[in-house]
Write a protein that holds these residues in place. Structure first.
Motif, short mmCIF file in Angstrom:
data_model
loop_
_atom_site.label_atom_id
_atom_site.label_comp_id
_atom_site.label_asym_id
_atom_site.label_seq_id
_atom_site.Cartn_x
_atom_site.Cartn_y
_atom_site.Cartn_z
N PRO A 143 -6.83 19.04 39.88
CA PRO A 143 -6.38 19.04 38.49
C PRO A 143 -7.03 17.78 37.49
N GLN A 144 -7.10 17.87 36.40
CA GLN A 144 -7.96 16.93 35.44
C GLN A 144 -7.12 16.08 34.91
N ALA A 145 -7.20 14.85 34.89
CA ALA A 145 -6.47 13.85 34.29
C ALA A 145 -7.06 13.40 33.22
N MET B 164 -4.08 18.45 33.45
CA MET B 164 -4.39 19.78 33.26
C MET B 164 -4.21 20.59 34.55
N SER B 165 -3.53 21.74 34.80
CA SER B 165 -3.26 22.46 35.84
C SER B 165 -4.61 22.94 36.44
N GLY C 277 -0.07 6.36 34.31
CA GLY C 277 0.34 6.03 35.80
C GLY C 277 -0.40 6.78 36.95
N ALA C 278 0.11 6.47 38.13
CA ALA C 278 -0.24 7.27 39.30
C ALA C 278 0.50 8.53 39.47
N TYR C 279 -0.09 9.61 39.95
CA TYR C 279 0.65 10.86 39.98
C TYR C 279 0.08 11.77 41.32
N THR C 280 1.16 12.46 41.86
CA THR C 280 0.68 13.07 43.23
C THR C 280 1.04 14.65 42.63
N HIS D 66 -3.38 16.30 45.64
CA HIS D 66 -4.13 15.56 44.99
C HIS D 66 -3.64 14.40 44.46
N HIS D 67 -4.24 13.27 44.43
CA HIS D 67 -3.78 11.78 43.82
C HIS D 67 -4.65 11.62 42.60
N LEU D 68 -3.92 11.39 41.52
CA LEU D 68 -4.47 11.22 40.16
C LEU D 68 -3.95 10.14 39.64
N VAL D 69 -4.94 9.63 38.53
CA VAL D 69 -4.55 8.30 37.63
C VAL D 69 -4.56 8.75 36.39
#
Length: 205
Positions: A45-47, A59-60, A106-109, A125-128
C-alpha cells in the motif's frame, strides 16, 4: 468507503464460487485446476504524507491473480500501531486505489488477504504516514518566484529542497515538488537544465 467485518471462511468460499460462476456466464472458461492453482500478487500500500494540522492517507494495495481470468477477492485491514484502531475494507477485482482512507500521521500495519479461486495469500506490510513540513514542500509564493530559464539549482535555492524526478521524455525532464495540500504537488519541466514550464497544484484535492 465501506468498513466491514472480516468474512468467515465458508462465506469466502461462496464469494469465490460466485466469482467463478460469473466468469463462466461471461463465456470465460476457468478449469478447476486453474482455479485451484492461481495465486495472488499483492503490492505494498502507498502512504501519503499529511499536511500540517491535517490527515494523511493510505491507498489500498493493488492485487491481481496470476490467472487473469480469475478476479481476486480482497480483505484489507490497516491498524494504527499506537492506538490499535483499525479500518477494514473488502472488494472483488483488481482495482488500483480502490480505497484511500484518511488517517492521522503514525505507524501502521497493513494486512491484505486475497483469495484467487481456491488459493488464499496473505501479506503484511509496515507503513509510516509522515507529516509534511515547510522545508519539504513548495509554497505558492515560491512557485511564483520560479521563472522560465532558471536553472534547477536556482529553483532548489528558492524551494529549499531538490524535489524528485518524475519522468523524462523527448529531452524534457519533469521534476515533482510536494505542496502542503493533501495528495497534491507541483511539476516543473526542465530542458537542458533550465525551466521551460511549470504547473501548480497537480493531483487531487
Amino acid at each position: 468507503m465501506h468498513i466491514i467485518r472480516r468474512l468467515r471462511r465458508p462465506l469466502s468460499r461462496i464469494f469465490a464460487a460466485l466469482a467463478l460462476g460469473a466468469l463462466l456466464v461471461a463465456g470465460i472458461e476457468v478449469s478447476p485446476a486453474e482455479a485451484a492453482g492461481s495465486t495472488a500478487t499483492i503490492m505494498k500500500p502507498q502512504a501519503e504524507r499529511a499536511p500540517i494540522k491535517g490527515k494523511g492517507g493510505i491507498m489500498s494495495p493493488y492485487v491481481e491473480c496470476t490467472n487473469a481470468n480469475i478476479e481476486p477477492h480482497v480483505d484489507w485491514t490497516i491498524r494504527n500501531n499506537k492506538t490499535g484502531a483499525t479500518k477494514r475494507f473488502s472488494w472483488t477485482g483488481a482495482y488500483p486505489g480502490m480505497y484511500f482512507p484518511r488517517v492521522v500521521p503514525g505507524a501502521y500495519t497493513s494486512k491484505t488477504t486475497v483469495t484467487c479461486g481456491k488459493q488464499t495469500t496473505v501479506r503484511t506490510h509496515h507503513l509510516v504516514v509522515r507529516r509534511k513540513t515547510y522545508k519539504t514542500t513548495m509554497s505558492w509564493g515560491e512557485f511564483r518566484r520560479i521563472k522560465r530559464g532558471m536553472t534547477r539549482t536556482k529553483v532548489r535555492q528558492i524551494v529549499g529542497y531538490p524535489g524528485r524526478d518524475s519522468w523524462a521524455y523527448n529531452g524534457t525532464r519533469t521534476v515533482t515538488y510536494d505542496i502542503m495540500k493533501f495528495w497534491c504537488w507541483t511539476n516543473i519541466d526542465y530542458r537542458q537544465g533550465r525551466v521551460v514550464a511549470k504547473y501548480w497544484n497537480v493531483g487531487h484535492d
